[in-house]
Design an enzyme around this catalytic site. Structure first.
Site, PDB file in Angstrom:
ATOM      1  N   LYS A 126      -0.648  11.388   5.100  1.00 22.76           N
ATOM      2  CA  LYS A 126      -0.524  10.275   6.060  1.00 22.76           C
ATOM      3  C   LYS A 126       0.242   9.103   5.412  1.00 22.76           C
ATOM      4  CE  LYS A 126      -3.159   6.525   8.131  1.00 22.76           C
ATOM      5  NZ  LYS A 126      -4.433   5.884   8.446  1.00 22.76           N
ATOM      6  N   LYS A 135       0.825  -1.217   0.000  1.00 19.62           N
ATOM      7  CA  LYS A 135       0.000   0.000   0.000  1.00 19.62           C
ATOM      8  C   LYS A 135       0.860   1.269   0.000  1.00 19.62           C
ATOM      9  CE  LYS A 135      -3.461   2.837   1.217  1.00 19.62           C
ATOM     10  NZ  LYS A 135      -4.698   3.101   0.548  1.00 19.62           N
TER      11      LYS A 135
HETATM   12  P1  NAD Z   1     -12.857   7.641   9.408  1.00 24.22           P
HETATM   13  O1  NAD Z   1     -12.200   8.576  10.347  1.00 24.22           O
HETATM   14  O2  NAD Z   1     -14.041   8.104   8.606  1.00 24.22           O
HETATM   15  O3  NAD Z   1     -13.310   6.310  10.180  1.00 24.22           O
HETATM   16  C1  NAD Z   1     -12.637   5.748  11.269  1.00 24.22           C
HETATM   17  C2  NAD Z   1     -13.686   5.337  12.304  1.00 24.22           C
HETATM   18  O4  NAD Z   1     -13.032   4.713  13.402  1.00 24.22           O
HETATM   19  C3  NAD Z   1     -14.463   6.531  12.868  1.00 24.22           C
HETATM   20  O5  NAD Z   1     -15.851   6.339  12.700  1.00 24.22           O
HETATM   21  C4  NAD Z   1     -14.066   6.554  14.350  1.00 24.22           C
HETATM   22  O6  NAD Z   1     -15.097   6.981  15.208  1.00 24.22           O
HETATM   23  C5  NAD Z   1     -13.724   5.086  14.566  1.00 24.22           C
HETATM   24  N1  NAD Z   1     -12.905   4.873  15.762  1.00 24.22           N
HETATM   25  C6  NAD Z   1     -11.873   5.626  16.225  1.00 24.22           C
HETATM   26  N2  NAD Z   1     -11.386   5.095  17.360  1.00 24.22           N
HETATM   27  C7  NAD Z   1     -12.115   3.980  17.619  1.00 24.22           C
HETATM   28  C8  NAD Z   1     -12.102   3.008  18.647  1.00 24.22           C
HETATM   29  N3  NAD Z   1     -11.208   3.069  19.644  1.00 24.22           N
HETATM   30  N4  NAD Z   1     -13.008   2.014  18.597  1.00 24.22           N
HETATM   31  C9  NAD Z   1     -13.919   1.950  17.577  1.00 24.22           C
HETATM   32  N5  NAD Z   1     -13.996   2.821  16.578  1.00 24.22           N
HETATM   33  C10 NAD Z   1     -13.096   3.842  16.607  1.00 24.22           C
HETATM   34  O7  NAD Z   1     -11.712   7.121   8.429  1.00 24.22           O
HETATM   35  P2  NAD Z   1     -11.889   6.370   7.019  1.00 24.22           P
HETATM   36  O8  NAD Z   1     -11.835   7.363   5.927  1.00 24.22           O
HETATM   37  O9  NAD Z   1     -13.030   5.410   7.114  1.00 24.22           O
HETATM   38  O10 NAD Z   1     -10.498   5.587   6.952  1.00 24.22           O
HETATM   39  C11 NAD Z   1     -10.271   4.420   7.709  1.00 24.22           C
HETATM   40  C12 NAD Z   1      -8.917   3.846   7.325  1.00 24.22           C
HETATM   41  O11 NAD Z   1      -8.899   3.565   5.926  1.00 24.22           O
HETATM   42  C13 NAD Z   1      -7.734   4.788   7.585  1.00 24.22           C
HETATM   43  O12 NAD Z   1      -6.668   4.030   8.087  1.00 24.22           O
HETATM   44  C14 NAD Z   1      -7.441   5.371   6.215  1.00 24.22           C
HETATM   45  O13 NAD Z   1      -6.092   5.747   6.077  1.00 24.22           O
HETATM   46  C15 NAD Z   1      -7.799   4.202   5.312  1.00 24.22           C
HETATM   47  N6  NAD Z   1      -8.192   4.583   3.952  1.00 24.22           N
HETATM   48  C16 NAD Z   1      -9.075   5.594   3.746  1.00 24.22           C
HETATM   49  C17 NAD Z   1      -9.437   5.933   2.443  1.00 24.22           C
HETATM   50  C18 NAD Z   1     -10.420   7.045   2.175  1.00 24.22           C
HETATM   51  O14 NAD Z   1     -10.537   7.470   1.011  1.00 24.22           O
HETATM   52  N7  NAD Z   1     -11.153   7.533   3.172  1.00 24.22           N
HETATM   53  C19 NAD Z   1      -8.895   5.225   1.362  1.00 24.22           C
HETATM   54  C20 NAD Z   1      -8.031   4.163   1.604  1.00 24.22           C
HETATM   55  C21 NAD Z   1      -7.676   3.858   2.913  1.00 24.22           C
END
Ligand code: NAD
Length: 290
Positions: A237, A162
């Site tokens: 990030k 990734k």
């Molecule tokens: P986001 O912030 O929308 O979602 C993360 C969720 O985790 C939130 O709802 C938050 O409340 C929850 N959370 C935080 N701490 C927690 C805990 N202790 N227990 C339970 N839930 C908890 O982020 P996202 O955009 O959904 O991204 C998630 C992951 O995917 C990240 O690592 C990001 O780098 C990766 N990612 C995101 C994208 C994108 O386009 N958004 C693309 C590829 C990869």
């Protein structure tokens, strides 16, 4: 399958909903209220994961992943799969996997490419590290949430794939944007620039599929005021993770470092935060050399 799903954010919720719509029994948990009509929600990690065949995590960063995994694993059934789809550093992925293996579980790190649109449409690409037996068990779920899953080797290798991919992406986006800005100043029409480069040796995903110039090429965030898409903050990030990994293994990545510095400047000192990562083009447009 019985699935526990922790982290119901922009990515996690649509992924969990797709699994439920495909007939799996999904119980979700998030520290925030994430409204859904499609999956059942639980009010704690232990209740979300106990009895599950697979526990999926989709969390913001490595510190939270480590904390959630430590809380979840003692309540999981021996032989169950712990499938982390978050983007985290390779070292943390390997540490969480070692801890899970010690608890008799089958860990997989499976970060994704495809963004929120891919999560909603079930067209993500999964890059997977972990034991072949664990990969086989999760394959059915990858098929629902995504269009492709590549087994990249042992634990941590999914994250390695990734960050290498996204390091190329960040570097290429900057190259594409600075070339457009140069072309503007040379009096070259953007459509002509696109027509040449997209069919010449400068072609790339950032030019051909995600063109940073509005009104040129296929629809992209540039056509929507640079609303993400893939936010510059997330690119930063991933670039930082690439440089952290490069440092850990003593790899020379000068372009990756330059891209990291530039996205850090854009996000933290300029107006890049909350904009798509292709908004580097208006940034270059408004600047002069030196
Ligand atoms: P986001 O912030 O929308 O979602 C993360 C969720 O985790 C939130 O709802 C938050 O409340 C929850 N959370 C935080 N701490 C927690 C805990 N202790 N227990 C339970 N839930 C908890 O982020 P996202 O955009 O959904 O991204 C998630 C992951 O995917 C990240 O690592 C990001 O780098 C990766 N990612 C995101 C994208 C994108 O386009 N958004 C693309 C590829 C990869």
């Amino acid at each position: 399958m019985k699935i526990g799903f922790i982290g119901l954010g922009n990515m996690g919720l649509p992924m969990a909903e797709n699994l439920a719509r495909a007939g799996h029994q999904v119980t979700g948990y998030d520290i925030n209220d994430c409204p859904t009509e499609v999956i059942r929600k639980s009010d704690s990690i232990p209740t979300a994961v106990s009895g599950a065949d697979i526990v999926i995590t989709m969390l913001p960063n490595a510190a939270i992943l480590r904390q959630v995994a430590a809380e979840a694993t003692p309540h999981m059934t021996t032989g169950a799969v712990l499938l982390d789809c978050s983007t985290v550093d390779v070292e943390s992925a390997r540490a969480v996997a070692a801890q899970a293996e010690g608890a008799g579980l089958l860990p997989l790190d499976a970060p994704v490419s495809g963004g929120v649109g891919g999560a909603q449409a079930g067209t993500l690409t999964f890059m997977v590290g972990g034991a072949p037996a664990a990969f086989e068990k999760a394959l059915e779920l990858f098929d629902i949430m995504g269009q492709k899953a590549v087994h990249c080797g042992p634990s941590g290798n999914g994250q390695a794939a990734k960050i290498c991919n996204n390091m190329i992406l960040g570097v290429t986006m900057i190259g594409t944007c600075e070339a457009f800005a140069l072309a503007d100043k040379l009096g070259l029409d953007r459509q002509a620039m696109f027509d040449v480069v997209s069919t010449s040796s400068g072609y790339s995903w950032t030019m051909n599929a995600y063109c940073p110039a509005p009104g040129i090429g296929p629809q992209s965030p540039a056509d929507n005021g640079y609303k993400p898409g893939f936010a510059a903050d997330l690119m930063l990030k991933d670039l930082r993770l690439s440089q952290q990994a490069a440092q850990a293994v003593d790899a020379d990545t000068p372009m990756g470092q330059a891209a990291t510095d530039l996205y850090a400047q854009f996000v933290e000192a300029e107006d890049g935060s909350g904009r798509d990562f292709s908004a580097m083009l208006p940034r270059f447009e408004s600047r002069r050399r030196g």
